[in-house]
Enzyme design. Structure first.
Site, PDB file in Angstrom:
ATOM      1  N   ARG A 101      71.052  23.173  65.229  1.00  0.00           N
ATOM      2  CA  ARG A 101      71.996  23.724  64.082  1.00  0.00           C
ATOM      3  C   ARG A 101      73.322  24.092  64.623  1.00  0.00           C
ATOM      4  NH1 ARG A 101      73.003  29.230  64.965  1.00  0.00           N
ATOM      5  NH2 ARG A 101      71.546  30.543  65.586  1.00  0.00           N
ATOM      6  N   GLU A 121      66.801  28.609  68.468  1.00  0.00           N
ATOM      7  CA  GLU A 121      66.354  29.297  69.200  1.00  0.00           C
ATOM      8  C   GLU A 121      64.885  29.962  69.217  1.00  0.00           C
ATOM      9  OE1 GLU A 121      69.833  32.566  70.428  1.00  0.00           O
ATOM     10  OE2 GLU A 121      69.694  32.502  68.430  1.00  0.00           O
ATOM     11  N   ASN A 154      79.989  28.997  70.828  1.00  0.00           N
ATOM     12  CA  ASN A 154      80.250  30.128  70.182  1.00  0.00           C
ATOM     13  C   ASN A 154      81.748  30.407  70.091  1.00  0.00           C
ATOM     14  OD1 ASN A 154      79.039  32.724  68.936  1.00  0.00           O
ATOM     15  ND2 ASN A 154      77.561  32.514  70.641  1.00  0.00           N
ATOM     16  N   ASP A 204      80.003  36.200  73.049  1.00  0.00           N
ATOM     17  CA  ASP A 204      79.492  35.702  71.595  1.00  0.00           C
ATOM     18  C   ASP A 204      80.950  35.255  70.783  1.00  0.00           C
ATOM     19  OD1 ASP A 204      78.262  35.021  69.381  1.00  0.00           O
ATOM     20  OD2 ASP A 204      76.730  36.721  69.571  1.00  0.00           O
TER      21      ASP A 204
END
Length: 299
Positions: A101, A121, A154, A204
């Site tokens: 994804r 995940e 990220n 992140d």
């Protein structure tokens, strides 16, 4: 240094809140709940959140020059008409990887939508490695793949002079820089500019301020950190009342407020009882710096 204040503004706990973007036209904050499968818009005037449900994990949202929004949904780039709650696929990537994804995405100063993929995940930050790639959706709706072998694509942003692209592949535990060509959107000369410390945990989402310094949300680190990309030094740490801080952006009338998204996925009852605001969106004021307005997708 003015005094830093932190307030939880959107309390409907997201499973994985991400991709905060200030929508100046609406005077509102956009963000997504990836596993909650919704695109959200929080108004500081009504203090209410509107949410549009979608049919797949939605990992980023961006403004569109022609109005409304573009999103990354599953492995698709898609258009979102807000009032009509209508999602239209633009194009799909990673067709050979059913378990992939999209993750974070952002529009560059020339109006191209950069976004990267990852494997789904098994639990937070546990996944099949090296399955992701970084892509760009151009204004003519063509797609270019920059590189593969990504773990968790990220945070991303561009330097103020538009000559450097900053990028995070979370499991490298570092912030990277690339030479960046504004005319073509090409990137090259990859290098690490900051390695996270143990207590900072996993890098992140990321954004840049008007002084050219980077702000990185640290997943499981419960903080955002301010970095100098020139020296590789950490300049400031702002701790939040939740561990799973996911991303950050500047917003508000003059872009002097910082908004930070967070997640609650992977937290058990005891952890959630200690951090009841997990999954909320936080507003930080008094940082003494301003952010750069988001660029709209030009397609």
């Amino acid at each position: 240094m003015s005094s830093v204040r932190i307030e939880c503004v959107a309390k409907e706990g997201c499973r994985i809140g991400e991709s905060p973007v200030w929508d100046e036209k609406q005077g509102a904050l956009l963000y997504v709940d990836i596993t909650g499968r919704k695109v959200c818009r929080w108004s500081p005037v009504t203090r209410q959140t509107q949410a549009i449900p979608v049919d797949a994990p939605v990992s980023s949202v961006a403004l569109r020059q022609s109005g409304d929004y573009v999103i990354t949904l599953g492995t698709r780039f898609a258009a979102l008409k807000w009032k009509e709650e209508l999602v239209t696929t633009i194009t799909q990537v990673d067709k050979d990887k059913a378990n992939n994804r999209f993750n974070d995405g952002k529009v560059d100063p020339a109006g191209r939508y950069f976004a990267g993929t990852m494997a789904e995940e098994i639990r937070p930050a546990v996944l099949e490695r090296h399955q992701g790639s970084l892509y760009t959706l151009f204004p003519d709706l063509s797609v270019v793949k920059h590189f593969d072998q990504v773990d968790i694509s990220n945070g991303l942003d561009w330097s103020l002079d538009h000559r450097t692209f900053f990028y995070i592949d979370s499991l490298s535990y570092s912030v990277e820089a690339f030479d960046y060509d504004l005319q073509t959107g090409k990137i090259g000369n990859r290098r690490s500019i900051y390695k996270l410390e143990k207590e900072e945990s996993i890098p992140d989402g990321m954004c840049i301020d008007t002084e050219g310094k980077l702000w990185v949300a640290c997943y499981d680190g419960g903080r955002v950190i301010r970095l100098d990309p020139e020296t590789g030094k950490r300049l400031q740490t702002v701790k939040l009342p939740v561990d799973k801080t996911t991303s950050c952006c500047f917003g508000g009338n003059d872009y002097s407020e910082m908004y930070v998204t967070s997640a609650s996925d992977g937290m058990d009852k005891e952890w959630l009882s200690r951090q009841p605001q997990a999954g909320g969106v936080f507003k930080i004021t008094g940082l003494g710096v301003k952010g750069v307005p988001p660029y709209p997708f030009a397609g």
